[in-house]
Write a protein that holds these residues in place. Structure first.
Motif, PDB file in Angstrom:
ATOM      1  N   LYS A   6      71.226 -68.079  -5.639  1.00  0.00           N
ATOM      2  CA  LYS A   6      70.468 -69.194  -6.222  1.00  0.00           C
ATOM      3  C   LYS A   6      69.522 -68.776  -7.352  1.00  0.00           C
ATOM      4  O   LYS A   6      69.457 -69.453  -8.386  1.00  0.00           O
ATOM      5  N   PRO A   7      68.767 -67.665  -7.216  1.00  0.00           N
ATOM      6  CA  PRO A   7      67.888 -67.282  -8.334  1.00  0.00           C
ATOM      7  C   PRO A   7      68.660 -67.049  -9.628  1.00  0.00           C
ATOM      8  O   PRO A   7      68.217 -67.498 -10.702  1.00  0.00           O
ATOM      9  N   ALA A   8      69.795 -66.369  -9.560  1.00  0.00           N
ATOM     10  CA  ALA A   8      70.594 -66.130 -10.760  1.00  0.00           C
ATOM     11  C   ALA A   8      71.155 -67.435 -11.307  1.00  0.00           C
ATOM     12  O   ALA A   8      71.223 -67.640 -12.531  1.00  0.00           O
ATOM     13  N   PHE A   9      71.543 -68.340 -10.399  1.00  0.00           N
ATOM     14  CA  PHE A   9      72.073 -69.636 -10.818  1.00  0.00           C
ATOM     15  C   PHE A   9      70.990 -70.452 -11.524  1.00  0.00           C
ATOM     16  O   PHE A   9      71.235 -71.038 -12.587  1.00  0.00           O
ATOM     17  N   VAL A  10      69.802 -70.481 -10.949  1.00  0.00           N
ATOM     18  CA  VAL A  10      68.690 -71.216 -11.559  1.00  0.00           C
ATOM     19  C   VAL A  10      68.390 -70.649 -12.947  1.00  0.00           C
ATOM     20  O   VAL A  10      68.141 -71.399 -13.906  1.00  0.00           O
ATOM     21  N   GLY A  11      68.422 -69.329 -13.068  1.00  0.00           N
ATOM     22  CA  GLY A  11      68.191 -68.713 -14.367  1.00  0.00           C
ATOM     23  C   GLY A  11      69.249 -69.106 -15.382  1.00  0.00           C
ATOM     24  O   GLY A  11      68.931 -69.384 -16.552  1.00  0.00           O
ATOM     25  N   LEU A  12      70.518 -69.157 -14.933  1.00  0.00           N
ATOM     26  CA  LEU A  12      71.609 -69.538 -15.823  1.00  0.00           C
ATOM     27  C   LEU A  12      71.443 -70.963 -16.333  1.00  0.00           C
ATOM     28  O   LEU A  12      71.540 -71.218 -17.544  1.00  0.00           O
ATOM     29  N   ILE A  13      71.195 -71.889 -15.425  1.00  0.00           N
ATOM     30  CA  ILE A  13      71.073 -73.298 -15.820  1.00  0.00           C
ATOM     31  C   ILE A  13      69.827 -73.509 -16.676  1.00  0.00           C
ATOM     32  O   ILE A  13      69.852 -74.266 -17.657  1.00  0.00           O
ATOM     33  N   THR A  14      68.733 -72.840 -16.332  1.00  0.00           N
ATOM     34  CA  THR A  14      67.505 -72.963 -17.125  1.00  0.00           C
ATOM     35  C   THR A  14      67.740 -72.476 -18.554  1.00  0.00           C
ATOM     36  O   THR A  14      67.351 -73.138 -19.528  1.00  0.00           O
ATOM     37  N   ASP A  15      68.385 -71.318 -18.692  1.00  0.00           N
ATOM     38  CA  ASP A  15      68.666 -70.773 -20.021  1.00  0.00           C
ATOM     39  C   ASP A  15      69.642 -71.663 -20.785  1.00  0.00           C
ATOM     40  O   ASP A  15      69.504 -71.869 -21.991  1.00  0.00           O
ATOM     41  N   LEU A  29      67.267 -78.957 -11.125  1.00  0.00           N
ATOM     42  CA  LEU A  29      67.883 -77.724 -10.623  1.00  0.00           C
ATOM     43  C   LEU A  29      68.484 -77.939  -9.232  1.00  0.00           C
ATOM     44  O   LEU A  29      69.524 -77.363  -8.903  1.00  0.00           O
ATOM     45  N   THR A  30      67.856 -78.784  -8.420  1.00  0.00           N
ATOM     46  CA  THR A  30      68.398 -79.079  -7.084  1.00  0.00           C
ATOM     47  C   THR A  30      69.726 -79.814  -7.188  1.00  0.00           C
ATOM     48  O   THR A  30      70.679 -79.512  -6.456  1.00  0.00           O
ATOM     49  N   VAL A  31      69.795 -80.763  -8.113  1.00  0.00           N
ATOM     50  CA  VAL A  31      71.046 -81.500  -8.324  1.00  0.00           C
ATOM     51  C   VAL A  31      72.155 -80.539  -8.778  1.00  0.00           C
ATOM     52  O   VAL A  31      73.285 -80.592  -8.280  1.00  0.00           O
ATOM     53  N   TRP A  32      71.831 -79.675  -9.711  1.00  0.00           N
ATOM     54  CA  TRP A  32      72.812 -78.703 -10.193  1.00  0.00           C
ATOM     55  C   TRP A  32      73.280 -77.784  -9.065  1.00  0.00           C
ATOM     56  O   TRP A  32      74.476 -77.527  -8.921  1.00  0.00           O
ATOM     57  N   TRP A  33      72.356 -77.299  -8.273  1.00  0.00           N
ATOM     58  CA  TRP A  33      72.704 -76.378  -7.191  1.00  0.00           C
ATOM     59  C   TRP A  33      73.597 -77.053  -6.151  1.00  0.00           C
ATOM     60  O   TRP A  33      74.606 -76.484  -5.725  1.00  0.00           O
ATOM     61  N   ASN A  34      73.237 -78.263  -5.741  1.00  0.00           N
ATOM     62  CA  ASN A  34      74.032 -78.968  -4.734  1.00  0.00           C
ATOM     63  C   ASN A  34      75.452 -79.238  -5.222  1.00  0.00           C
ATOM     64  O   ASN A  34      76.401 -79.218  -4.431  1.00  0.00           O
ATOM     65  N   ALA A  35      75.601 -79.480  -6.508  1.00  0.00           N
ATOM     66  CA  ALA A  35      76.925 -79.788  -7.052  1.00  0.00           C
ATOM     67  C   ALA A  35      77.775 -78.548  -7.274  1.00  0.00           C
ATOM     68  O   ALA A  35      79.005 -78.613  -7.179  1.00  0.00           O
ATOM     69  N   CYS A  36      77.134 -77.420  -7.560  1.00  0.00           N
ATOM     70  CA  CYS A  36      77.883 -76.233  -7.993  1.00  0.00           C
ATOM     71  C   CYS A  36      77.967 -75.113  -6.958  1.00  0.00           C
ATOM     72  O   CYS A  36      78.696 -74.134  -7.173  1.00  0.00           O
ATOM     73  N   PHE A  60      76.395 -81.382 -27.304  1.00  0.00           N
ATOM     74  CA  PHE A  60      75.471 -82.078 -26.407  1.00  0.00           C
ATOM     75  C   PHE A  60      75.211 -81.223 -25.168  1.00  0.00           C
ATOM     76  O   PHE A  60      76.084 -80.472 -24.713  1.00  0.00           O
ATOM     77  N   ALA A  61      74.026 -81.347 -24.613  1.00  0.00           N
ATOM     78  CA  ALA A  61      73.692 -80.620 -23.383  1.00  0.00           C
ATOM     79  C   ALA A  61      74.622 -81.044 -22.256  1.00  0.00           C
ATOM     80  O   ALA A  61      74.917 -82.237 -22.111  1.00  0.00           O
ATOM     81  N   PRO A  62      75.086 -80.108 -21.435  1.00  0.00           N
ATOM     82  CA  PRO A  62      75.998 -80.468 -20.350  1.00  0.00           C
ATOM     83  C   PRO A  62      75.296 -81.203 -19.227  1.00  0.00           C
ATOM     84  O   PRO A  62      74.154 -80.885 -18.877  1.00  0.00           O
ATOM     85  N   LYS A  63      75.953 -82.202 -18.692  1.00  0.00           N
ATOM     86  CA  LYS A  63      75.521 -82.837 -17.454  1.00  0.00           C
ATOM     87  C   LYS A  63      76.262 -82.145 -16.314  1.00  0.00           C
ATOM     88  O   LYS A  63      77.251 -81.456 -16.524  1.00  0.00           O
ATOM     89  N   VAL A  64      75.773 -82.354 -15.104  1.00  0.00           N
ATOM     90  CA  VAL A  64      76.421 -81.744 -13.944  1.00  0.00           C
ATOM     91  C   VAL A  64      77.900 -82.123 -13.903  1.00  0.00           C
ATOM     92  O   VAL A  64      78.771 -81.278 -13.654  1.00  0.00           O
ATOM     93  N   ALA A  65      78.191 -83.395 -14.164  1.00  0.00           N
ATOM     94  CA  ALA A  65      79.577 -83.873 -14.105  1.00  0.00           C
ATOM     95  C   ALA A  65      80.470 -83.153 -15.106  1.00  0.00           C
ATOM     96  O   ALA A  65      81.655 -82.942 -14.844  1.00  0.00           O
ATOM     97  N   ASP A  66      79.919 -82.769 -16.258  1.00  0.00           N
ATOM     98  CA  ASP A  66      80.715 -82.055 -17.253  1.00  0.00           C
ATOM     99  C   ASP A  66      81.177 -80.706 -16.731  1.00  0.00           C
ATOM    100  O   ASP A  66      82.339 -80.317 -16.904  1.00  0.00           O
ATOM    101  N   ILE A  67      80.270 -79.989 -16.086  1.00  0.00           N
ATOM    102  CA  ILE A  67      80.609 -78.665 -15.577  1.00  0.00           C
ATOM    103  C   ILE A  67      81.546 -78.759 -14.378  1.00  0.00           C
ATOM    104  O   ILE A  67      82.509 -78.002 -14.262  1.00  0.00           O
ATOM    105  N   VAL A  68      81.272 -79.701 -13.475  1.00  0.00           N
ATOM    106  CA  VAL A  68      82.146 -79.878 -12.310  1.00  0.00           C
ATOM    107  C   VAL A  68      83.547 -80.280 -12.754  1.00  0.00           C
ATOM    108  O   VAL A  68      84.549 -79.836 -12.186  1.00  0.00           O
ATOM    109  N   ARG A  69      83.630 -81.114 -13.786  1.00  0.00           N
ATOM    110  CA  ARG A  69      84.937 -81.534 -14.303  1.00  0.00           C
ATOM    111  C   ARG A  69      85.727 -80.328 -14.803  1.00  0.00           C
ATOM    112  O   ARG A  69      86.928 -80.211 -14.571  1.00  0.00           O
TER     113      ARG A  69
END
Length: 213
Positions: A6-15, A29-36, A60-69
């Motif tokens: 999770k720490p590395a994931f949070v860093g990735l999404i934040t960056d 970040l919670t939404v991103w983590w739960n989805a990914c 455009f900045a990615p939404k969670v749905a973009d990455i999950v897709r």
């Protein structure tokens, strides 16, 4: 991913969001983590990179749905692929052996279709209808997101109690698909076929009116 990722994931999404000059909140970040978290860290990293280099969407900045897709395709695509995996296993594994897929949604769907042996023994003229029910149910469970599922699909074999009386371990289930992911499904699923998930009759009232003969 594991909790330790999770720490590395949070860093990735934040960056990543900072690259598109997007603010980041704890809720985001919670939404991103739960989805990914069902994916590997490297898969998520690759998906973010793929979005960034997409000539149409990358501006455009990615939404969670973009990455999950990117990671799993549309629900329609996934349901058809899942049906193909299940159908192939019906022939290769058969009705008498327990089976564990690398996708927990398949477990939930097959249980609602009557169980593994019943699906394996369906007549050829029923397969078209079964495929439709399978795919519709698969999409419904995928949209639901959170549900319980049996850790394995039981084959038409002697009970575990009978094996225990004879001093024998029950047979191991056949792992179908990615072996590591299938093992995680086996470890994280419910110990029995009873599930607390909402029955598909509530999710798909039209689809489940007719039962496979």
């Amino acid at each position: 991913m594991q909790p330790s990722d999770k720490p590395a994931f949070v860093g990735l999404i934040t960056d990543a969001l900072a690259y598109w000059k997007q603010p980041v909140s704890e809720f985001t970040l919670t939404v991103w983590w739960n989805a990914c978290q069902q994916f590997d860290m490297e898969q998520v990293r690759s998906a973010v990179s793929a979005h960034a280099t997409d000539p149409d969407r990358g501006q455009f900045a990615p939404k969670v749905a973009d990455i999950v897709r990117i990671l799993q395709g549309t629900n329609t695509d996934r349901s058809v692929l899942a049906w193909g995996k299940a159908f192939e296993a019906m022939s290769s594994v058969g009705a008498y052996r327990d089976v564990c897929f690398d996708d927990p949604v398949i477990h939930a769907v097959i249980e609602d279709l009557g169980g593994w042996p019943k699906c394996c023994r369906s007549d050829m003229n029923e397969l078209g209808y079964m495929q439709k029910r399978f795919c519709d149910s698969y999409r419904a469970y995928s949209a639901r997101g959170h549900f319980d599922y049996p850790r394995k699909l039981l084959g038409d074999r002697s009970s575990d109690e009978l094996y225990a009386k004879r001093g024998l371990p029950p047979p191991k289930p056949a792992l179908v698909g990615d072996q590591q992911r299938a093992q995680l499904v086996l470890e994280r699923g419910s110990a029995t076929t009873a599930r607390k998930a909402t029955n598909l009759a509530e999710l798909l009232p039209v689809i489940v009116k007719k039962e496979v003969a």
